[in-house]
Scaffold this active site. Structure first.
Site, PDB file in Angstrom:
ATOM      1  N   ASP A 151      10.673  -5.559   8.240  1.00  0.00           N
ATOM      2  CA  ASP A 151       9.611  -5.373   9.254  1.00  0.00           C
ATOM      3  C   ASP A 151       9.399  -6.686  10.012  1.00  0.00           C
ATOM      4  OD1 ASP A 151       6.428  -4.860  10.256  1.00  0.00           O
ATOM      5  OD2 ASP A 151       7.341  -2.971   9.950  1.00  0.00           O
ATOM      6  N   VAL A 166       0.887  -1.039  -0.051  1.00  0.00           N
ATOM      7  CA  VAL A 166       0.047   0.162   0.049  1.00  0.00           C
ATOM      8  C   VAL A 166       0.899   1.246  -0.039  1.00  0.00           C
ATOM      9  CG1 VAL A 166      -1.826   1.235   1.310  1.00  0.00           C
ATOM     10  CG2 VAL A 166      -1.741  -1.064   1.090  1.00  0.00           C
ATOM     11  N   ALA A 186       4.561   4.117   2.970  1.00  0.00           N
ATOM     12  CA  ALA A 186       4.106   2.778   2.550  1.00  0.00           C
ATOM     13  C   ALA A 186       4.185   1.756   3.468  1.00  0.00           C
ATOM     14  CB  ALA A 186       4.855   2.552   1.191  1.00  0.00           C
ATOM     15  N   LYS A 187       3.713   0.505   2.968  1.00  0.00           N
ATOM     16  CA  LYS A 187       3.700  -0.575   3.884  1.00  0.00           C
ATOM     17  C   LYS A 187       3.399  -1.870   2.908  1.00  0.00           C
ATOM     18  CE  LYS A 187       5.203  -1.551   8.068  1.00  0.00           C
ATOM     19  NZ  LYS A 187       6.205  -0.629   8.517  1.00  0.00           N
ATOM     20  N   GLY A 188       4.079  -3.160   3.293  1.00  0.00           N
ATOM     21  CA  GLY A 188       4.016  -4.402   2.397  1.00  0.00           C
ATOM     22  C   GLY A 188       3.987  -5.498   3.529  1.00  0.00           C
TER      23      GLY A 188
END
Length: 424
Positions: free
Chosen positions: A154, A68, A113-115
């Site tokens: 992460d 995202v 953002a992040k995944g």
């Protein structure tokens, strides 16, 4: 083996709901227009991919992955990749938005953002993890880029996975591109100080908060929930500055010693015991729930989101909470915490040391010159302390908690930048 952030206490509340509740409060105080509200609220891009992976058994399993991009107003988007069984789109959307606000709070020229991939790294071999990460990278080849979207480790991922990502991306582009990802091994362009950076930011934030509350660090006590990368480094660095750590925890339970835990010994034990504190004899084993009710000066939740909720918030006796994890406090607990007079240094401020040093790594990759550890730490400490002081001043101006003040600082910066860019 990649580090997997522990989470001994879990709740089923929605992290996106918590983020939006605080976002809405800050927007109302700032008087943001409806148009700007929706620009800041709606993610710029949401990508869902299916990743077929040949498992060691020879069978093919398809994993669902997400990326995202919440915002690119301040610059290329930045955010980690989470490998965890509970990964879902709402969680990734919340984490992506948090990254936007986090970068803005510490004045870094990144968007958020992040995944994530829904998988269980504990049940996967190194080969399966490598094939999954390389498949995820190829599926998002058009999304990633040193000037577009820069991932990082992460929960469930680490240096090893970032090295695979960089290699797969570089092979596809026909050249070595270290700046496409941060959190890499040092030999591949990683930065000194990156591993302990988030914990270091927690330490700086805790000391800044103690200063405001007139707590002497050499007489202070703390509890650290989660003893992975963030928690263990935060505990170690706080101990170096005089704070006595009375309890720590991981998946095996919580460990309490009212005379203070030897953090160096605890880290050494964990590292020799497959990353677990199970069997640690330097403290008494207690339940994870009891951890929050210990009377200390500082509580550091450094595991997963929503570990402080309405069901346990009344038992908290700490004078200050410093959020090492992303979203560890449910918004439903905020009012109770405020009524109890507990200072909370929020996640988007307290744990921003990680993205700060990630930014330094990206800068070093772009200029082709490595900084010393002393320079990295000095600049990180300055950025974190300046950010805390700014948020504290805003909290006094608006008469709000540090959490809402941090959102005000971030939202004001992003919205002002958007207007200067000629958005409308």
């Amino acid at each position: 083996m990649a580090y997997i952030e522990p989470a001994p206490i879990k709740d089923k509340e929605n992290p996106l709901e918590s983020m939006m509740h605080r976002f809405d409060k800050a927007v109302e105080l700032l008087g943001i227009s409806d148009e700007m509200y929706h620009i800041l609220k709606v993610p710029r891009k949401q990508v869902t991919v299916g990743i077929p992976v040949t498992m060691d058994s020879g069978k093919i399993k398809v994993f669902e992955g997400y990326r995202v991009i919440h915002s690119t107003i301040l610059g290329p988007s930045k955010g980690g990749i989470r490998f965890d069984p509970d990964v879902n789109l709402d969680e990734v959307r919340a984490l992506a938005a948090w990254m936007t606000w986090k970068c803005a709070v510490v004045d870094i020229p990144y968007g958020g953002a992040k995944g994530g991939v829904a998988c269980n790294p504990r049940e996967m071999s190194a080969g399966e993890m490598e094939r999954l990460m390389r498949g995820y990278t190829m599926a998002l080849l058009d999304v990633f880029g040193p000037d577009q979207d820069i991932p990082a480790p992460d929960m469930g991922t680490g240096q090893r996975e970032m090295a695979w990502l960089m290699d797969e991306y570089s092979k596809a582009k026909g050249m070595t591109i270290p700046a496409v990802v941060t959190g890499k091994p040092l030999v591949l362009g990683g930065s000194l100080g990156r591993t302990e950076a988030t914990g270091r930011g927690v330490m700086v934030s805790a000391l800044a908060g103690m200063e405001k509350l007139r707590i002497n660090p050499y007489r202070a006590t703390a509890v650290v929930q989660g003893f992975g990368n963030v928690g263990s480094h935060a505990a170690s660095l706080l101990r170096e500055r005089g704070v006595s750590i009375h309890a720590i925890s991981d998946l095996s339970g919580a460990y309490y010693n009212d005379k203070g835990i030897d953090i160096t010994a605890a880290i050494a034990y964990r590292d020799q015991n497959n990353g677990s504190l199970d069997g640690f004899t330097g403290a008494e084993l207690i339940s994870g729930d009891d951890l929050f009710s210990i009377a200390v000066d500082v509580l550091v939740p450094a595991a997963k989101e929503d570990v402080i909720t309405r069901r346990n918030v009344e038992s908290i006796q700490a004078k200050m909470i410093v959020e090492g994890a992303n979203g560890p406090t449910s918004f439903k607990a905020d009012d109770i915490i405020n009524d109890k007079g507990i200072m909370v240094v929020p996640d988007i401020l307290a744990n921003a040391g990680g993205v700060t040093v990630s930014y330094f790594e990206w800068v070093q990759n772009r200029i082709g010159y490595k900084w010393t550890l002393e320079r990295v730490n000095r600049r990180t400490d300055r950025i974190m302390k300046d950010a805390f002081d700014h948020v504290y001043e805003v909290s006094l101006k608006y008469k709000v908690s540090l959490r809402i003040a941090a959102y005000i600082v971030a939202i004001d910066k992003v919205s002002s930048t958007y207007k200067f860019r000629g958005g409308f």
